[in-house]
Design an enzyme around this catalytic site. Structure first.
Site, PDB file in Angstrom:
ATOM      1  CG  ASP A  22      -1.988   0.940   1.264  1.00 40.06           C
ATOM      2  OD1 ASP A  22      -1.985   1.823   0.397  1.00 40.06           O
ATOM      3  OD2 ASP A  22      -2.854   0.833   2.145  1.00 40.06           O
TER       4      ASP A  22
ATOM      5  N   GLY B  81      -5.116   3.482  -7.875  1.00 39.76           N
ATOM      6  CA  GLY B  81      -5.324   3.769  -9.297  1.00 39.76           C
ATOM      7  C   GLY B  81      -4.429   4.870  -9.842  1.00 39.76           C
TER       8      GLY B  81
ATOM      9  CG  ASP C 189      -9.601   2.681   1.480  1.00 39.55           C
ATOM     10  OD1 ASP C 189      -8.766   2.523   0.569  1.00 39.55           O
ATOM     11  OD2 ASP C 189      -9.325   2.611   2.679  1.00 39.55           O
TER      12      ASP C 189
END
Ligand code: GAL
Length: 662
Positions: A413, A455, A476
């Protein structure tokens, strides 16, 4: 039919109401003005952020086209605020627009006011920030349920939508009641699994030469059941009682195996292709992840309980495989919670989990012993999104730790990497994923690599080349229609980047009991919205990561996750992702090719009332009669000449599979 007032009278409406002309004598004395901001705005469903009373979604004074408003509701598209009016309200008024806080010309929103059964009473044109506020003044005679909706023409970005100076007037007694969603019965469509054996695990699996494989033959049917495999290559072993295939293969190549599952009532036979080469994750990952339920409250006990429930619920027999720990298994940088404190790394730099995870290898062994695989989470920056230790400048060591512990999946992440690279160049966006890819390639274990960077830089265009097995295409998700539908229906166009070993990831599932912390609640999605969610994610060939507390699976949620014909759409070995093939207003048809030459087709209704949706064979590139099967009900519907039409409920779906008729 509702009477729509001509524009000239609309402007006069507040005055007419105020003097009691519309409601008759005496109305004035009892008239009440009910500002939206004073209602229970926690019921607003929206695609991003929190709704605010008298402030914008970002918490600023409401401002549209330079005009400030003291009262109003600040929300974010895609949003819905449903008001139960009881049929007694007189009118609704507001000034709508995109809040100035997003910057001139940004954001695009269409405001809609809908009455009973989704009838559109009023709608704005497409509005952008900077546009003047648009007045709405509507009589509401007899309207029982009012929906204040904000839609977007394309992406939801910057669609900070204000219902300024918005109020409902009652002539007589009464008050609008905000409701979270329109009540729907949770109807289970998935038939109970047959007592005879059926093999449901993926029919193709990838492995790297010399790396350990764990493949569980997932099968439904009465127990006891025994398993067998023909042509299993040397190096692999099958446990006939558990159906687990383990071992390693050193030679590249494709191995065609035939699987058998047998019980007292019969036998199921199905081919399995084992592909030993450079690719793993040939079908989208099916599993569970701790974030959408526990978030920072995750512990090793909760992870074990999820694995236990995956088995005891029977979901493992439908092919569900991964048990993934998200953020908060690492030590936190400044938490006062002692279970998140401790040494971050040992003297040589190896990561040390927080005290909630005292034995990562033991945990991985525990999960593997159940026939499941296990995953974890990190960030390329110094800290994870939650502020725990991450992999910056320890990538190789971390990859080695994951492999030594026996982990099979890494979600990586971006988060605090933003402090190292602004992410404004493609090279900068790719670099941290290349570094971890190289680190994973050095370890002696297959670890599925899931990119999470929301993205940025159109990751779908390069995620596969940089070695991602999947990449998040969005921010999210949350358990609202605005978020789920806003994300899911925006995936069109990404289909050309999906394929075996590399899939788009529109984020994890929000069915069942979710909550992002210690307290959980049943998903706010209605039953039809949940059917839409699962159907769409299956069509999109998205990784399916269950986000709920597995120990609290209710029968409806179980039914959503255990329909083998629906899951087959997701797991089809072609690895195709559905594209939107037709749109008519809020009605959409999405379709994907299946390996056997059939097509899986979703007939979706994003509108507010039930509607007939038609899939035309010509739009699907089909000619002649087609055989149609309803996948949720697992029923043949017959043969159809040039199209198939179905009545689809509000926010619902009919999912079919179409084969040429013989
Ligand atoms: C977010 C990510 C979530 C979750 C969270 C953990 O950036 O999108 O899915 O992993 O971080 O802190």
């Amino acid at each position: 039919m509702k009477r729509i007032f001509p524009a000239s009278r609309l402007a006069l409406l507040p005055t007419l109401l105020a003097v009691g002309c519309l409601s008759g004598a005496g109305a004035l004395s009892a008239a009440t003005t009910n500002y939206l901001a004073d209602l229970d705005i926690s019921q607003v469903s929206q695609g991003w952020g929190e709704p605010h009373a008298n402030l914008s979604v970002d918490g600023h004074p409401l401002s549209i086209g330079g005009q400030k408003f003291a009262k109003g509701l600040g929300t974010h598209a895609v949003s819905e605020f449903i008001l139960d009016l009881g049929g007694h309200a007189d009118s609704f008024s507001a000034q709508v627009g995109v809040d100035d806080e997003v910057g001139q010309g940004r954001g695009a929103a269409i405001f809609k006011v809908l009455g009973d059964n989704g009838q559109i009473l009023w709608q704005s044109k497409e509005l952008h920030s900077g546009d003047a506020p648009v007045p709405v003044n509507l009589p509401l005679t007899d309207v029982k349920r009012l929906i204040l909706a904000v839609e977007v023409p394309e992406a939801i970005d910057f669609a900070h939508a204000d219902w300024a100076d918005a109020y409902v007037v009652y002539g007589k007694k009464g008050r609008p009641k905000a409701i979270s969603s329109i009540h729907e019965e949770a109807v289970i469509l998935t038939p109970k699994s047959a007592p005879t054996p059926r093999i449901n695990s993926t029919s193709v699996v990838g492995e790297r030469p010399g790396h350990e494989l764990l493949y569980t033959i997932a099968a439904t049917g009465d127990r006891p059941m025994t398993f067998a495999a023909d042509n299993l290559p040397a190096g692999l072993l099958l446990d006939p009682q558990t159906g687990r295939i383990t071992g390693t293969l050193s030679d590249k190549g494709e191995y065609a195996v035939t699987l058998h599952a047998k019980n007292a009532l019969g036998e199921a036979v199905r081919p399995l292709k084992i592909v030993v080469g450079s690719q793993i994750g040939l079908t989208p990952a099916l599993g569970w992840n701790s974030w959408n339920c526990f978030a920072s409250a995750v512990t090793a006990e909760k992870v074990k309980a999820a694995a236990d429930a995956m088995v005891s619920s029977g979901l493992i027999n439908h092919g569900w495989t991964y048990i993934n720990i998200d953020d908060f298994w690492e030590v936190h940088h400044d938490s006062k919670d002692p279970t998140l404190q401790g040494p971050q790394r040992d003297a040589s730099g190896h990561i040390i989990p927080n005290p909630r995870f005292p034995d990562m290898k033991g945990l991985a062994d525990y999960v593997h012993a159940k026939g499941l695989r296990i995953g974890l989470y990190s960030s390329p920056g110094p800290w994870t999104c939650g502020g725990c230790v991450a992999s910056w400048q320890h990538e190789e060591q971390d990859a080695q730790s994951y492999a030594q512990w026996g982990f099979d999946y890494l979600k990586y992440d971006w988060c605090s990497y933003g402090g190292i690279d602004k992410g404004d160049t493609l090279a900068g966006l790719q670099k941290p994923y290349q570094v971890m890819r190289a680190a994973l390639d050095k370890v002696n274990r297959d670890i599925l690599f899931s990119f999470c960077q929301y993205g940025m830089g159109n990751v779908w265009e390069w995620g596969a080349a940089v070695g991602g097995n999947s990449w998040r295409t969005t921010g999210d998700i949350n358990d609202s229609w605005g978020s789920m539908a806003g994300i899911g229906f925006r995936q069109n166009g990404h289909e050309k980047y999906a394929g075996p070993g590399h899939f788009n990831d529109p984020d994890m599932l929000v069915v069942g009991k979710v909550g992002w912390g210690p307290s959980l609640h049943p998903t706010h999605l209605t039953p039809n919205e949940q059917y839409t969610h699962i159907s769409l994610w299956c069509l999109l060939a998205s990784p399916l990561l269950i986000g709920c507390d597995m120990t609290q699976l209710d029968p409806f949620t179980f039914s959503l996750l255990s329909n083998d014909e629906v899951l087959e759409v997701n797991q089809d070995p072609l690895g195709h992702q559905a594209a939107r093939i037709a749109v008519k207003g809020s009605l959409e048809v999405w379709a994907k090719d299946m390996q056997d030459g059939s097509k899986a087709v979703g007939l979706f209704n994003r509108g507010y009332g039930s509607a007939t949706v038609t899939a035309n064979w010509a739009d699907l590139g089909l000619t002649g009669k087609q055989k149609v099967r309803d996948l949720w009900r697992q029923q043949d519907l017959g043969e159809f000449g040039d199209s198939y039409s179905a009545e689809v409920p509000r926010h619902g779906v009919v999912l079919i599979r179409v084969w040429p008729a013989k």
